[in-house]
Design a protein around this motif. Structure first.
Motif, PDB file in Angstrom:
ATOM      1  N   ASP A  68     -16.231   7.309   2.259  1.00 36.56           N
ATOM      2  CA  ASP A  68     -16.900   6.819   1.063  1.00 36.56           C
ATOM      3  C   ASP A  68     -16.134   5.706   0.354  1.00 36.56           C
ATOM      4  O   ASP A  68     -16.672   5.041  -0.513  1.00 36.56           O
ATOM      5  CB  ASP A  68     -17.164   7.958   0.075  1.00 36.56           C
ATOM      6  N   ARG A  69     -14.863   5.491   0.753  1.00 34.85           N
ATOM      7  CA  ARG A  69     -14.047   4.459   0.116  1.00 34.85           C
ATOM      8  C   ARG A  69     -13.286   3.672   1.177  1.00 34.85           C
ATOM      9  O   ARG A  69     -12.846   4.247   2.179  1.00 34.85           O
ATOM     10  CB  ARG A  69     -13.063   5.087  -0.871  1.00 34.85           C
ATOM     11  N   GLU A 104     -19.484   3.936  -0.495  1.00 35.80           N
ATOM     12  CA  GLU A 104     -19.775   3.851  -1.924  1.00 35.80           C
ATOM     13  C   GLU A 104     -18.906   2.833  -2.647  1.00 35.80           C
ATOM     14  O   GLU A 104     -19.377   2.163  -3.569  1.00 35.80           O
ATOM     15  CB  GLU A 104     -19.585   5.228  -2.566  1.00 35.80           C
ATOM     16  N   ARG A 105     -17.633   2.729  -2.243  1.00 36.39           N
ATOM     17  CA  ARG A 105     -16.695   1.876  -2.988  1.00 36.39           C
ATOM     18  C   ARG A 105     -15.820   1.098  -2.021  1.00 36.39           C
ATOM     19  O   ARG A 105     -15.287   1.674  -1.067  1.00 36.39           O
ATOM     20  CB  ARG A 105     -15.832   2.718  -3.932  1.00 36.39           C
ATOM     21  N   HIS A 139     -20.368  -0.580  -4.770  1.00 42.07           N
ATOM     22  CA  HIS A 139     -19.429  -0.668  -5.885  1.00 42.07           C
ATOM     23  C   HIS A 139     -18.167  -1.376  -5.364  1.00 42.07           C
ATOM     24  O   HIS A 139     -17.614  -0.981  -4.318  1.00 42.07           O
ATOM     25  CB  HIS A 139     -19.077   0.728  -6.399  1.00 42.07           C
ATOM     26  N   SER A 195     -14.634   7.471  -9.642  1.00 40.76           N
ATOM     27  CA  SER A 195     -15.580   7.437 -10.758  1.00 40.76           C
ATOM     28  C   SER A 195     -16.072   6.038 -11.122  1.00 40.76           C
ATOM     29  O   SER A 195     -17.084   5.909 -11.809  1.00 40.76           O
ATOM     30  CB  SER A 195     -14.941   8.072 -12.001  1.00 40.76           C
ATOM     31  N   TRP A 196     -15.379   4.984 -10.701  1.00 36.84           N
ATOM     32  CA  TRP A 196     -15.767   3.649 -11.153  1.00 36.84           C
ATOM     33  C   TRP A 196     -17.007   3.161 -10.394  1.00 36.84           C
ATOM     34  O   TRP A 196     -17.275   3.575  -9.268  1.00 36.84           O
ATOM     35  CB  TRP A 196     -14.621   2.652 -11.026  1.00 36.84           C
ATOM     36  N   THR A 197     -17.730   2.285 -11.070  1.00 39.22           N
ATOM     37  CA  THR A 197     -18.974   1.761 -10.508  1.00 39.22           C
ATOM     38  C   THR A 197     -19.050   0.251 -10.745  1.00 39.22           C
ATOM     39  O   THR A 197     -18.155  -0.352 -11.323  1.00 39.22           O
ATOM     40  CB  THR A 197     -20.198   2.444 -11.151  1.00 39.22           C
ATOM     41  N   GLU A 198     -20.125  -0.348 -10.277  1.00 39.45           N
ATOM     42  CA  GLU A 198     -20.428  -1.765 -10.465  1.00 39.45           C
ATOM     43  C   GLU A 198     -19.456  -2.653  -9.681  1.00 39.45           C
ATOM     44  O   GLU A 198     -18.724  -2.178  -8.810  1.00 39.45           O
ATOM     45  CB  GLU A 198     -20.473  -2.129 -11.958  1.00 39.45           C
ATOM     46  N   GLN A 199     -19.478  -3.917 -10.002  1.00 42.14           N
ATOM     47  CA  GLN A 199     -18.719  -4.919  -9.241  1.00 42.14           C
ATOM     48  C   GLN A 199     -17.946  -5.813 -10.207  1.00 42.14           C
ATOM     49  O   GLN A 199     -18.549  -6.447 -11.083  1.00 42.14           O
ATOM     50  CB  GLN A 199     -19.666  -5.762  -8.389  1.00 42.14           C
TER      51      GLN A 199
END
Length: 296
Positions: A68-69, A104-105, A139, A195-199
């Motif tokens: 996921d990362r 996800e990230r 993200h 927990s962080w999101t967006e770009q």
């Protein structure tokens, strides 16, 4: 699951060290390594290894299965026929993997200069990479340092034997710097945080405001011997790269990059420092890294 590219590289190995130290078995870690034998023994005990290069779409896909990362870094390729194509080949494979496997990230090493740098060789190619990855909707955090202090490590012999290092930069213009240790620490922190999101870009600008001449003064004081900086033109920089075996395309891109840095100033005094994310002073780095490298 966290996937780490370039785990034996200058930045990637430090990222991996942080992750292994912090995860303590709570987070699964997988690395993509051309030569797993180069990984320290303690790393083998804590990570899963996928052998190969993340330039290979099949290797990248296998490594990202169930992950996921991702820590992402496109390594330099001085013999590449095209700088743009080099970055695109890596990036296209990553974008396909993001779409298929639901990463996800992504935390990537990029550069300062977004919306400012024009015709800047490797810098422009790196910024285009960011844009392509962000277009997937993942993200994303682009780690954006200026000039890396570790660039001077390639000149330790010249510093030791001739008391000189070379830069293609106006002598009295501030050149912002960053230590790779700060890039790695920030990358690891983000990779361990789900927990962080967006770009967003993450500027990593050290606390110094030194010119090349000021850098030479610091090096002289730390080494307790006279060291000067010799400024070279972009064409001289290109010729030096060609002598070291770089392709015409890679060497020309380096020349374009140095011209852009000098003319457009996006590594200069107008860029604010970010000591919370890049706390290492140039003097500290010289004492702890450059001095042992020069004096052995």
């Amino acid at each position: 699951m966290i996937v780490v590219t370039t785990p034996t590289g200058q930045i990637g190995r430090q990222v991996l060290d942080h992750l292994v130290d912090a995860a303590e078995g709570a987070t699964d870690i997988r690395v993509i390594a051309r030569d797993p034998a180069r990984l320290p023994a303690r790393v083998h005990e804590h990570v899963e290894v996928v052998r190969g290069s993340h330039a290979d779409p099949a290797v990248l896909e296998a490594a990202c299965e169930g992950a996921d990362r991702l820590f992402w870094l496109v390594p330099p390729a001085p013999r590449a026929d095209s700088v743009e194509r080099h970055f695109q080949d890596f990036t296209e494979s990553l974008c396909e993997v993001i779409a298929r496997h639901g990463l996800e990230r992504v935390v990537s090493v990029s550069t300062l200069g977004r919306r400012v740098a024009k015709n800047a060789g490797q810098i422009s190619a790196s910024l285009a990479m960011d844009e392509a990855i962000m277009a997937t909707g993942v993200h994303y955090r682009a780690l954006c340092p200026p000039f890396l202090m570790e660039n001077l490590l390639g000149q330790t012999a010249s510093i030791r034997d001739a008391g000189v290092f070379f830069l293609s930069m106006t002598e009295d213009r501030v050149l912002r710097t960053c230590a790779t240790r700060d890039i790695a620490a920030t990358a690891a922190r983000l990779l361990l945080d789900g927990s962080w999101t967006e770009q967003h870009d993450v500027p990593l600008v050290g606390p110094d405001d030194l010119s090349p001449g000021g850098m030479a003064d610091v090096v002289s004081e730390v080494l307790n011997r006279p060291v000067r900086v010799q400024l070279i033109s972009s064409s001289e920089y290109k010729e030096a790269a060609l002598r070291r075996g770089a392709s015409e395309a890679w060497a020309q891109a380096l020349a374009d990059m140095t011209d852009a840095l000098d003319e457009q100033g996006f590594y200069g005094a107008d860029v604010p420092s970010t000591p919370e994310s890049a706390p290492t002073h140039f003097r500290q780095w010289c004492e702890e890294v450059l001095k042992p490298a020069v004096l052995g």
